[in-house]
Design an enzyme around this catalytic site. Sequence first.
Site, PDB file in Angstrom:
ATOM      1  CB  THR A   1      -1.046  -0.158   1.065  1.00  0.00           C
ATOM      2  OG1 THR A   1      -0.039  -0.573   2.274  1.00  0.00           O
ATOM      3  CG2 THR A   1      -1.653  -1.232   0.970  1.00  0.00           C
TER       4      THR A   1
ATOM      5  CG  MET B   1      -3.884   5.780  -2.845  1.00  0.00           C
ATOM      6  SD  MET B   1      -5.540   7.003  -2.223  1.00  0.00           S
ATOM      7  CE  MET B   1      -6.570   6.694  -3.931  1.00  0.00           C
ATOM      8  CG  HIS B   2      -2.718   2.459   4.010  1.00  0.00           C
ATOM      9  ND1 HIS B   2      -1.957   1.876   3.492  1.00  0.00           N
ATOM     10  CD2 HIS B   2      -2.666   3.816   4.737  1.00  0.00           C
ATOM     11  CE1 HIS B   2      -0.617   2.956   3.998  1.00  0.00           C
ATOM     12  NE2 HIS B   2      -1.159   3.698   4.860  1.00  0.00           N
ATOM     13  CG  ASP B   3      -8.382   1.208   4.418  1.00  0.00           C
ATOM     14  OD1 ASP B   3      -7.456   0.234   4.506  1.00  0.00           O
ATOM     15  OD2 ASP B   3      -8.884   1.664   5.205  1.00  0.00           O
TER      16      ASP B   3
END
Length: 309
Positions: free
Chosen positions: A195, A239-241
């Site tokens: 991520t 933009m982890h999620d």
Amino acid sequence: MKKKMILDVDTGIDDAIGIILAVKSRQFDILAVTTVNGNVSLDTATRNTCKILDLLSEQDISVIKGADSPIIRSPFFEHRIHGEDGIGGALKDVPVKKQPDDGFASDFIINSILNFPGEVTLVMTGPLTNLALAVKKCPQITKLVKEVIFMGGVVKGVGNVTPTSEYNTYVDPEAAKIVLQAGFTSITQVGLDVTRKVLLGEEHIQLIQNDALADYIRESTSDYRKRYFERNGIWACAMHDPLAVAIALQEDLVTREEYYVDVETKSELCDGQMVCDFQNRLMKPPNAHVCLDVDAEAFFDLFIRIINS
């Protein structure tokens, strides 16, 4: 046919963008968005989720509240990163129209999987508390769910809460351990290793044609990007999620390998650390698809195309 999905969130800044991506893609039959205590309290996460669906004019997607605390630990919020309201102050003066539905998230997860065996994809972007509770109550869902994709952990890098631990696994490591040891037939771990390679900058926001969404994303990520700059020297945010959602849309965005993975729950220094047995030292069979690399350019091509659709 659209993929049946439950999106489980603790709606902070990047969860919210993940919700936008999932809804705007029109590729999912979203059975519900379930909420969990994490970045912010359960009530705040639920309110933020409803605000995002209002922003998207989506009144038909159910929002169902789940666990209001980790399984055995006290809550640990990330207001320093996500702001007091969880979404960087964006939409703070906007009234909430949508309201959550009745029910409890883990029960909804169980019932959905039992009603649609082999069809439900779970995308989990907060602590894994709701899924752990579901597994404890109904272990057979591990064989009946289509796949689980969860954002959590870091296996080849540093943490973002402690030197070794990523936020979601740090907040409820017992839940992560339960889920990883439950025997899911397909579970994908999306960690900080990948991520951190998909960084949203102003150049990406300028490509968003919908002014309302561009303004929201710019405002909600403003402090988030500033914090990232202060620590890493790059004016952007990971933009982890959204990457977890994107993998449900296009799995070849990432390189995955099967390994045995577990989470530390009893360490003074390394609590919440995800441990990946790369050399098979523990002699245990693989239990997860571990994401090791990502095509960042392909991710943003997909992201911008969907946001502009």
